[in-house]
Design a protein around this motif. Structure first.
Motif, PDB file in Angstrom:
ATOM      1  N   LEU A  58      25.106  53.520  39.781  1.00  0.00           N
ATOM      2  CA  LEU A  58      24.930  52.409  40.715  1.00  0.00           C
ATOM      3  C   LEU A  58      24.515  52.894  42.099  1.00  0.00           C
ATOM      4  CD1 LEU A  58      27.998  50.139  39.835  1.00  0.00           C
ATOM      5  CD2 LEU A  58      25.633  49.918  39.057  1.00  0.00           C
ATOM      6  N   PHE A  59      24.785  54.169  42.409  1.00  0.00           N
ATOM      7  CA  PHE A  59      24.470  54.707  43.723  1.00  0.00           C
ATOM      8  C   PHE A  59      23.109  55.397  43.765  1.00  0.00           C
ATOM      9  CE2 PHE A  59      28.974  54.107  44.089  1.00  0.00           C
ATOM     10  CZ  PHE A  59      29.219  53.922  45.432  1.00  0.00           C
ATOM     11  N   LEU A  60      22.709  56.004  42.658  1.00  0.00           N
ATOM     12  CA  LEU A  60      21.481  56.782  42.655  1.00  0.00           C
ATOM     13  C   LEU A  60      20.259  55.872  42.620  1.00  0.00           C
ATOM     14  CD1 LEU A  60      22.505  59.573  40.124  1.00  0.00           C
ATOM     15  CD2 LEU A  60      22.620  59.634  42.615  1.00  0.00           C
ATOM     16  N   VAL A  61      19.277  56.200  43.435  1.00  0.00           N
ATOM     17  CA  VAL A  61      18.019  55.445  43.485  1.00  0.00           C
ATOM     18  C   VAL A  61      16.873  56.438  43.398  1.00  0.00           C
ATOM     19  CG1 VAL A  61      18.968  53.526  44.798  1.00  0.00           C
ATOM     20  CG2 VAL A  61      18.031  55.485  46.013  1.00  0.00           C
ATOM     21  N   SER A  62      15.745  55.980  42.854  1.00  0.00           N
ATOM     22  CA  SER A  62      14.569  56.841  42.720  1.00  0.00           C
ATOM     23  C   SER A  62      13.434  56.447  43.648  1.00  0.00           C
ATOM     24  CB  SER A  62      14.068  56.797  41.264  1.00  0.00           C
ATOM     25  OG  SER A  62      13.758  55.465  40.887  1.00  0.00           O
TER      26      SER A  62
END
Length: 457
Positions: A297-301
């Protein structure tokens, strides 16, 4: 003939010794009940006074008692140990209560636990404070975490379920009313999924709405979809679900506020600050939110996903801060949960009162789970071996900690339990549109579904 009898007696003795050694390794509970318990009880009774004296747990008797002893027996007055109660055997050890002498405290006995363990030949000794001046020694005869067998009588109640076995042979009970939110950390194959599986099946038998967020395409929680009220399997679905949960929480606060009874003539028992003070007919069903692999839920690309991530984190923090009174509880699972995940990670972690740390890959991960509440437990978590999946260290904000291990539960059995209890899922109108699809149970095709009847001529 005499030689034959001698060899038979020798062979019988060797067979008995070999059988006892095998039973001690393969069936420790049976060995303890037949051999270990009588030996340890005899050691305790025979060496109680001398052991307490060697551990520095004896005190000088009162002056009147010393004078009475000299006047009646004319023998030397020796220091007196704590008064011992009856020895109560159990399937895993012994229990005995001690009445402490004036000037002693439970910490004095706890400091000598390792000495008592060696003196009486048991696996471990634990001390529990019963009441002022009385402590209970819990002697464990063997390693109960090597092969987990849950106690027959375990305290279970609404939102209070036994999940694992403690190292002192008592059940570890997950009590959502006392510890509303929990963080469960563990590396791959550490037993984190087994802990979650046991917790889900216990809650499935209660009228509790289960909500799941599994951003690994649902591989962990999808087998239990029949019992879930909501199951989000990617961040996009989670972004749609979390605002709905926040709105549900706000509506419950409005309901509580309307029933608080601010009028002067309202009875005290009708004033409440959470849903548990509401009448049974008006009380909404509690909701337990399971988040598997929270880092997803925290990681974004991409930069355009950061706004969505910040909104989800803000909503999770609001649920953690305000959800308890509204009957919304969080069970957050992951491999790591530190500040490197991004803004809001440490704030969310601070709201998770309960901490369960399975085997981790580095000391920093253990510090994320236990370092801020029980620093001594960090080293215990780092010492968990890979050969013991399911073994974990649990701590709370009081600074106490202990080792636990969850019993084995197959995925098929857990999924079957969720299918059997699907009818217990309470109706939460706001979550109805998110109800996951549960495939029907396959029917055995070995024979016809209905028995054909012959046509009457």
């Amino acid at each position: 003939m005499t030689d034959l009898v001698t060899w038979a007696e020798l062979g019988g003795s060797l067979a008995a010794i070999g059988g006892a050694a095998y039973a001690r390794h393969a069936h420790p509970a049976a060995y303890w009940s037949t051999v270990g318990l009588p030996i340890s009880a005899a050691r305790l009774l025979a060496s109680y006074t001398s052991t307490m004296d060697a551990c520095g747990l004896t005190v000088e008797p009162p002056r009147w008692r010393a004078l009475a002893i000299r006047a009646t027996t004319r023998r030397e007055v020796r220091p007196a140990p704590p008064r011992r109660g009856l020895i109560r055997p159990t399937s895993t050890g012994l229990r005995v209560r001690l009445r402490l002498a004036p000037g002693q405290e439970p910490a004095d006995v706890a400091a000598s636990a390792e000495r008592l363990r060696h003196a009486w030949g048991v696996h471990a000794v634990y001390i529990r404070d019963i009441k002022p001046g009385v402590v209970e020694l819990r002697l464990v005869g063997f390693d109960v975490l090597r092969k987990v067998r849950m106690p027959r009588r375990t305290p279970a109640d609404h939102l209070r379920v036994p999940v694992a076995l403690r190292e002192d042979a008592t059940a570890f009970v997950r009590d959502y009313r006392a510890v509303p939110h929990e963080l469960v950390l563990g590396a791959t194959l550490s037993g984190k999924s087994m802990y979650l599986r046991n917790l889900l099946t216990k809650l499935a038998a209660q009228p509790v709405a289960l909500v799941g967020i599994d951003c690994k395409r649902g591989v962990e929680l999808a087998p239990f979809a029949a019992r879930f009220s909501v199951l989000a399997t990617d961040p996009d679905q989670a972004a749609e679900l979390l605002p709905v949960l926040v709105k549900e929480m706000e509506d419950r606060y409005d309901l509580i506020k309307s029933r608080q009874g601010i009028a002067p003539g309202t009875l005290e028992e009708e004033i409440t600050s959470d849903i548990w003070g509401l009448p049974d007919a008006e009380r909404p069903a509690p909701i337990v939110l399971f988040i598997d692999e929270v880092a997803e839920l925290f990681l974004v690309s991409a930069r355009k996903e950061e706004e969505r991530r910040d909104e989800m984190v803000t909503q999770l923090i609001r649920l953690a801060q305000l959800g308890r009174a509204a009957g919304i509880y969080l069970e957050v699972c992951g491999q790591r949960f530190g500040a490197e995940l991004g803004k809001g990670a440490t704030m969310l972690r601070a709201q998770l009162t309960g901490r369960v740390c399975h085997r981790v890959n580095d000391e920093a991960s253990a510090k994320m789970a236990l370092g801020d509440i029980a620093p001594e437990a960090v080293y215990a978590a780092c010492a968990i071996a890979a050969e013991l999946p399911g073994l974990a260290v649990v701590g709370d904000t009081s600074g106490g900690w202990s080792r636990i291990r969850t019993p084995y539960l197959s995925l098929a059995d857990a999924a079957a339990t969720c299918r059997e209890t699907a009818h217990l899922a309470p109706d939460v109108p706001r979550l109805t549109s998110f109800r996951p699809y549960a495939p029907p149970v396959p029917v055995d095709g070995s024979g016809p579904v209905t028995v054909p009847l012959p046509v009457a001529e």
